[in-house]
Design an enzyme around this catalytic site. Structure first.
Site, PDB file in Angstrom:
ATOM      1  N   THR A   4       0.823  -1.218   0.000  1.00  0.00           N
ATOM      2  CA  THR A   4       0.000   0.000   0.000  1.00  0.00           C
ATOM      3  C   THR A   4       0.854   1.263   0.000  1.00  0.00           C
ATOM      4  O   THR A   4       1.894   1.313   0.635  1.00  0.00           O
ATOM      5  CB  THR A   4      -0.905   0.016   1.249  1.00  0.00           C
ATOM      6  OG1 THR A   4      -1.754  -1.103   1.187  1.00  0.00           O
ATOM      7  CG2 THR A   4      -1.738   1.285   1.313  1.00  0.00           C
ATOM      8  N   GLY A  25      -0.524  -2.298   6.061  1.00  0.00           N
ATOM      9  CA  GLY A  25      -0.412  -3.494   6.886  1.00  0.00           C
ATOM     10  C   GLY A  25      -1.657  -4.352   6.741  1.00  0.00           C
ATOM     11  O   GLY A  25      -2.361  -4.284   5.735  1.00  0.00           O
ATOM     12  N   GLY A  67     -10.410  -4.576   1.763  1.00  0.00           N
ATOM     13  CA  GLY A  67      -9.457  -4.227   2.818  1.00  0.00           C
ATOM     14  C   GLY A  67      -9.737  -2.851   3.380  1.00  0.00           C
ATOM     15  O   GLY A  67     -10.778  -2.240   3.131  1.00  0.00           O
ATOM     16  N   ASP A  68      -8.765  -2.353   4.123  1.00  0.00           N
ATOM     17  CA  ASP A  68      -8.931  -1.048   4.777  1.00  0.00           C
ATOM     18  C   ASP A  68      -8.704   0.129   3.828  1.00  0.00           C
ATOM     19  O   ASP A  68      -9.266   1.212   4.035  1.00  0.00           O
ATOM     20  CB  ASP A  68      -7.940  -0.931   5.935  1.00  0.00           C
ATOM     21  CG  ASP A  68      -6.496  -1.026   5.443  1.00  0.00           C
ATOM     22  OD1 ASP A  68      -6.184  -1.952   4.668  1.00  0.00           O
ATOM     23  OD2 ASP A  68      -5.676  -0.164   5.824  1.00  0.00           O
ATOM     24  N   ARG A  91     -12.852  -9.945  -1.014  1.00  0.00           N
ATOM     25  CA  ARG A  91     -12.365  -9.304   0.208  1.00  0.00           C
ATOM     26  C   ARG A  91     -12.186  -7.793  -0.004  1.00  0.00           C
ATOM     27  O   ARG A  91     -11.630  -7.360  -1.000  1.00  0.00           O
ATOM     28  CB  ARG A  91     -11.027  -9.919   0.597  1.00  0.00           C
ATOM     29  CG  ARG A  91     -10.421  -9.315   1.882  1.00  0.00           C
ATOM     30  CD  ARG A  91      -9.063  -8.744   1.631  1.00  0.00           C
ATOM     31  NE  ARG A  91      -8.401  -8.346   2.855  1.00  0.00           N
ATOM     32  CZ  ARG A  91      -7.480  -7.384   2.914  1.00  0.00           C
ATOM     33  NH1 ARG A  91      -7.129  -6.749   1.822  1.00  0.00           N
ATOM     34  NH2 ARG A  91      -6.932  -7.057   4.037  1.00  0.00           N
TER      35      ARG A  91
HETATM   36  N1  ASP Z   1      -3.727  -2.593   4.001  1.00  0.00           N
HETATM   37  C1  ASP Z   1      -3.813  -3.359   2.780  1.00  0.00           C
HETATM   38  C2  ASP Z   1      -4.943  -4.335   2.880  1.00  0.00           C
HETATM   39  O1  ASP Z   1      -5.094  -4.981   3.902  1.00  0.00           O
HETATM   40  C3  ASP Z   1      -2.561  -4.088   2.460  1.00  0.00           C
HETATM   41  C4  ASP Z   1      -1.331  -3.231   2.435  1.00  0.00           C
HETATM   42  O2  ASP Z   1      -1.097  -2.409   3.313  1.00  0.00           O
HETATM   43  O3  ASP Z   1      -0.540  -3.372   1.496  1.00  0.00           O
HETATM   44  O4  ASP Z   1      -5.661  -4.494   1.929  1.00  0.00           O
END
Ligand code: ASP
Length: 196
Positions: free
Chosen positions: A55, A107, A85-86, A83
Site C-alpha cells: 500500500t 499493513g 481491505g482497509d 475481500r
Molecule cells: N492494508 C492493505 C490491505 O489490507 C494491504 C497493504 O497495506 O498493502 O488491503
C-alpha cells in the site's frame, strides 16, 4: 465521487460503471506477483507476514494550508475473492480532516479497519497529540484490542495542519518518506524514536 452522488461502488456494479466511463481494462492477476496461480491455491492467513502487501498512503499539505490524501493498494496477497481491505474505506486506510490533519495506514487491513485506524489517528491529533504520538497511541489501542502474541502488522503515517509529521507501527521499524520543496528523504520510525 465526481460523476455520481455515491461515495463507493464495488464488485460488478463498479466494473460496469468503469466500463461506462471508458476506463482502460487491465489484467490485474498477471500484474501482481502476490496473486500468482500457485499462490492462489492457498487462502490468505490473517497472520501472513509483512511483505505480503504494498500500500501507498500519500498525505500532502498545500502551501495554502489545505490537506489532501490518497491511498492505493493491491490489497492482501492470496485474499479471498470479494475481500475488501482497509485502503478504500474512509477512516480505515485513509482519513483527511482539513481542520486537523491526515493519516494513512498500511499493513493487515483487517486489523486496521475494525478500529477505524486512520480516523483514530486524526482524532488523537484533534485532541492535541503530535502526529507521531497519535500514530503510537493508535497502535497501542489496537494492540490492546487484539489477543496478545498475535502479529498485528499495522503501520500509520500522519501529517498535521502545522506540517508536522510522524509514523508508528507494530513492528520494529516503519520507513516512510518525507518530501518538501527542497529535500526528499526516508525516515525510519522506530519503537523508541520521537519526532514531530
Ligand atoms: N492494508 C492493505 C490491505 O489490507 C494491504 C497493504 O497495506 O498493502 O488491503
Amino acid at each position: 465521487m465526481e460523476k455520481t452522488s455515491h461515495v463507493m461502488l464495488v464488485g460488478e456494479g463498479a466494473r460496469q460503471f468503469a466500463i461506462a466511463q471508458q476506463l482502460e481494462t487491465v489484467e490485474t492477476i498477471a500484474a501482481h506477483p502476490h496473486q500468482s496461480a500457485r499462490g492462489k491455491r492457498r487462502l490468505a492467513s490473517p497472520r501472513d507476514p509483512a511483505g505480503n502487501h504494498d500500500t501507498i498512503a500519500l498525505l500532502v499539505l498545500h502551501a495554502n494550508g489545505d490537506i489532501a490524501g490518497g491511498c492505493s493498494t493491491s490489497g492482501l496477497g492470496k485474499k479471498l475473492p470479494g475481500r475488501v481491505g482497509d485502503s478504500p474505506i474512509i477512516g480505515g486506510g485513509l482519513y483527511v480532516d482539513n481542520e486537523v490533519g491526515a493519516a494513512g495506514a498500511t499493513g493487515l487491513g483487517e486489523n486496521i479497519m475494525r478500529y477505524c485506524g486512520s480516523f483514530m489517528v486524526v482524532e488523537y491529533m484533534r485532541q492535541g497529540m503530535s502526529p507521531e504520538e497519535a500514530c503510537r497511541e493508535t497502535v497501542r489501542r489496537i494492540t490492546r484490542g487484539e489477543r496478545s502474541g498475535t502479529a498485528l502488522n499495522i503501520n500509520f503515517v500522519a501529517l498535521d495542519k502545522y506540517g508536522r509529521y510522524g509514523a508508528a507501527g507494530s513492528g520494529k521499524e516503519f520507513p516512510f518518506s518525507v518530501t518538501t520543496q527542497t529535500s526528499s528523504r526516508v525516515i525510519r520510525a522506530t519503537a523508541s524514536e520521537k519526532r514531530g
